[in-house]
Write a protein that holds these residues in place. Structure first.
Motif, PDB file in Angstrom:
ATOM      1  N   ASN A  91      39.114 -25.522   1.620  1.00 36.34           N
ATOM      2  CA  ASN A  91      37.916 -24.718   1.881  1.00 36.34           C
ATOM      3  C   ASN A  91      36.754 -25.141   0.983  1.00 36.34           C
ATOM      4  O   ASN A  91      35.940 -24.318   0.598  1.00 36.34           O
ATOM      5  N   GLY A  92      36.719 -26.427   0.682  1.00 38.42           N
ATOM      6  CA  GLY A  92      35.644 -26.953  -0.147  1.00 38.42           C
ATOM      7  C   GLY A  92      35.960 -28.359  -0.603  1.00 38.42           C
ATOM      8  O   GLY A  92      37.000 -28.938  -0.261  1.00 38.42           O
ATOM      9  N   SER A  93      35.082 -28.923  -1.403  1.00 41.15           N
ATOM     10  CA  SER A  93      35.186 -30.331  -1.772  1.00 41.15           C
ATOM     11  C   SER A  93      36.378 -30.640  -2.669  1.00 41.15           C
ATOM     12  O   SER A  93      36.985 -31.710  -2.561  1.00 41.15           O
ATOM     13  N   PHE A  94      36.742 -29.726  -3.566  1.00 41.02           N
ATOM     14  CA  PHE A  94      37.812 -30.030  -4.517  1.00 41.02           C
ATOM     15  C   PHE A  94      39.190 -29.860  -3.889  1.00 41.02           C
ATOM     16  O   PHE A  94      40.087 -30.671  -4.121  1.00 41.02           O
ATOM     17  N   SER A  95      39.364 -28.836  -3.068  1.00 44.40           N
ATOM     18  CA  SER A  95      40.632 -28.711  -2.353  1.00 44.40           C
ATOM     19  C   SER A  95      40.801 -29.869  -1.371  1.00 44.40           C
ATOM     20  O   SER A  95      41.923 -30.332  -1.134  1.00 44.40           O
ATOM     21  N   LYS A  96      39.682 -30.383  -0.849  1.00 38.46           N
ATOM     22  CA  LYS A  96      39.758 -31.539   0.048  1.00 38.46           C
ATOM     23  C   LYS A  96      40.150 -32.807  -0.710  1.00 38.46           C
ATOM     24  O   LYS A  96      40.893 -33.651  -0.196  1.00 38.46           O
ATOM     25  N   LYS A  97      39.690 -32.921  -1.951  1.00 31.60           N
ATOM     26  CA  LYS A  97      40.055 -34.094  -2.743  1.00 31.60           C
ATOM     27  C   LYS A  97      41.548 -34.117  -3.050  1.00 31.60           C
ATOM     28  O   LYS A  97      42.170 -35.189  -3.066  1.00 31.60           O
ATOM     29  N   PHE A  98      42.139 -32.964  -3.288  1.00 34.59           N
ATOM     30  CA  PHE A  98      43.588 -32.880  -3.490  1.00 34.59           C
ATOM     31  C   PHE A  98      44.309 -33.425  -2.254  1.00 34.59           C
ATOM     32  O   PHE A  98      45.236 -34.232  -2.349  1.00 34.59           O
ATOM     33  N   TYR A  99      43.838 -33.012  -1.079  1.00 32.25           N
ATOM     34  CA  TYR A  99      44.381 -33.509   0.197  1.00 32.25           C
ATOM     35  C   TYR A  99      44.201 -35.020   0.301  1.00 32.25           C
ATOM     36  O   TYR A  99      45.131 -35.752   0.696  1.00 32.25           O
ATOM     37  N   ASN A 321      15.023 -21.910 -20.550  1.00 33.77           N
ATOM     38  CA  ASN A 321      16.284 -22.342 -21.168  1.00 33.77           C
ATOM     39  C   ASN A 321      17.509 -21.688 -20.544  1.00 33.77           C
ATOM     40  O   ASN A 321      18.533 -21.491 -21.203  1.00 33.77           O
ATOM     41  N   LEU A 322      17.412 -21.352 -19.262  1.00 32.87           N
ATOM     42  CA  LEU A 322      18.533 -20.813 -18.495  1.00 32.87           C
ATOM     43  C   LEU A 322      18.939 -21.874 -17.480  1.00 32.87           C
ATOM     44  O   LEU A 322      18.138 -22.232 -16.604  1.00 32.87           O
ATOM     45  N   ILE A 323      20.149 -22.380 -17.589  1.00 34.10           N
ATOM     46  CA  ILE A 323      20.576 -23.526 -16.791  1.00 34.10           C
ATOM     47  C   ILE A 323      21.604 -23.076 -15.753  1.00 34.10           C
ATOM     48  O   ILE A 323      22.728 -22.685 -16.092  1.00 34.10           O
ATOM     49  N   VAL A 324      21.204 -23.117 -14.471  1.00 30.31           N
ATOM     50  CA  VAL A 324      22.139 -22.820 -13.386  1.00 30.31           C
ATOM     51  C   VAL A 324      22.398 -24.099 -12.601  1.00 30.31           C
ATOM     52  O   VAL A 324      21.649 -25.074 -12.709  1.00 30.31           O
ATOM     53  N   GLY A 325      23.449 -24.081 -11.799  1.00 31.31           N
ATOM     54  CA  GLY A 325      23.829 -25.278 -11.062  1.00 31.31           C
ATOM     55  C   GLY A 325      23.316 -25.276  -9.631  1.00 31.31           C
ATOM     56  O   GLY A 325      23.067 -24.216  -9.041  1.00 31.31           O
ATOM     57  N   ALA A 326      23.170 -26.473  -9.071  1.00 26.23           N
ATOM     58  CA  ALA A 326      22.810 -26.614  -7.668  1.00 26.23           C
ATOM     59  C   ALA A 326      24.030 -26.356  -6.800  1.00 26.23           C
ATOM     60  O   ALA A 326      25.162 -26.291  -7.278  1.00 26.23           O
ATOM     61  N   GLY A 327      23.782 -26.209  -5.497  1.00 24.24           N
ATOM     62  CA  GLY A 327      24.886 -26.155  -4.558  1.00 24.24           C
ATOM     63  C   GLY A 327      25.618 -27.486  -4.552  1.00 24.24           C
ATOM     64  O   GLY A 327      25.166 -28.470  -5.148  1.00 24.24           O
ATOM     65  N   TYR A 328      26.747 -27.524  -3.866  1.00 28.02           N
ATOM     66  CA  TYR A 328      27.579 -28.730  -3.893  1.00 28.02           C
ATOM     67  C   TYR A 328      27.528 -29.433  -2.540  1.00 28.02           C
ATOM     68  O   TYR A 328      27.581 -28.794  -1.479  1.00 28.02           O
TER      69      TYR A 328
END
Length: 360
Positions: A91-99, A321-328
């Motif tokens: 259900n996303g990029s990291f679970s797909k990498k495991f596959y 100085n507040l650092i958030v992440g972008a979408g993946y």
């Protein structure tokens, strides 16, 4: 040491509040120069092992082993615990990498895949008959989707003859994983443990070891740190090769501090913080929640849809100085990801919300 920036990134992430203190201890004790075959190192390993067992309720019969990264453990699990077939909840990029790791290692890899932002419930999962290993991602870092602990437990109870592996890279130690059921799980330290990257933690039971020994008798299960070698060394609080001594030391000290704070308290605080974030962005004009179903929303990585460019939002917050992440991946420009790890205090979450009120 005061920190000029606050990181809400999903990893590497905000450092644990007492990180500098623990790092200075490591330096003062000159632990960076000790032999990994020394009693000093064994004591460091044992301390980390004992603190993690207490924090995450890991049974004595399970091994706790250290690797360079969590993604390395994907390969170790496939090589050591499967011969032919695997099954993956994607259900996303990291679970797909495991596959994809399983595919690249020549396994017949099956998958049940959901669109980004959607999660799994036990009732909809049909496991292929000959799959030896079921791979579930408890918290998908790329999409902010969680698989609830009861569903993971049901998955094992309903497939008792198969091994179940749980990726908890961006959620450990918050989920209440039942390690008397789950066969193997793993995480890395640069997320909710608030440490620099460079250390993976692999938890495995005796069923995994038996499978690895069975496969080893038939052929290769990998030349680099196979499960039987890691297992044997871990029982003596050792590693097959020179490990990340600093990472193990810091992990032990952070886990010890978490135990003093109490895992139940940390879970309650984590839930309170993330609920505040979700309630805010549910009503905030120009924003919406990336995961529709509440039961599938991550407790540690809140993914938020944005009408304006994520880069515009990130840059505006960076001035404060507040650092958030972008979408993946494909959602890079239309989502932001806000880490809600243990190191992110309630006061920091309040400051972030106040900044959104001011800027947007």
């Amino acid at each position: 040491m005061s920190r000029s920036k606050t990181f809400f990134t999903a990893g590497p992430a905000e450092l644990y509040p007492r990180f500098e203190e623990f790092l200075q201890e490591f330096v003062d004790k000159q632990l960076g120069s000790i032999s990994h075959r020394s009693q000093q190192f064994k004591d460091i390993y044992q301390h980390a092992d004992e603190q993690l067992r207490e924090l995450m309720n890991i049974p004595a019969e399970n091994a706790i082993m250290f690797t360079g990264t969590a993604s390395e453990i994907w390969e170790r699990i496939v090589l050591n615990c499967t011969e032919l077939e695997t099954f993956h909840l994607v259900n996303g990029s990291f679970s797909k990498k495991f596959y994809q790791y399983a595919e690249s290692l020549g396994r017949h890899a099956h998958k049940l895949e959901k669109p980004m932002g959607e999660g799994f419930s036990y009732a909809e999962i049909e496991v292929p008959e000959f799959a030896e290993l079921i791979c579930a991602t408890q918290n998908e870092t790329s999409t902010g989707v969680q698989t609830r602990e009861p569903d993971i437990n049901k998955l094992k109870r309903g497939n008792s003859s198969k091994l179940v592996a749980v990726d908890m890279v961006s959620s450990a130690p918050i989920p209440e994983i039942d390690f008397s059921l789950v066969d193997t799980a793993f995480f890395s330290v640069q997320k909710s443990f608030g440490l620099p990257a460079g250390l993976g933690v692999w938890i495995a039971n005796e069923t995994c070891l038996a499978k690895a020994e069975e496969l080893s008798a038939k052929g290769s299960i990998g030349a680099h740190h196979c499960l039987p070698d890691l297992w044997k060394q871990s029982r003596a609080y050792q590693t097959p090769a020179t490990p990340n001594v600093m990472g193990i030391y810091l992990l032990g000290r952070v886990a010890e501090d978490m135990n003093k704070r109490g895992i139940d308290n940390l879970r309650k605080e984590t839930d309170a913080k993330v609920n505040k974030l979700y309630k805010y962005f549910e009503k905030k004009e120009g924003f919406s929640l990336g995961v529709e179903k509440p039961e599938h929303r991550s407790r540690t990585v809140a993914v938020i849809n944005t009408e304006r460019s994520s880069a515009e939002i990130i840059n505006a917050l960076k001035v404060k100085n507040l650092i958030v992440g972008a979408g993946y991946g494909p959602k890079k420009e239309s989502q932001i990801r806000i880490a809600n790890f243990i190191a992110n205090t309630p006061e920091q979450i309040d400051a972030l919300i106040a900044a959104f009120d001011e800027l947007f």
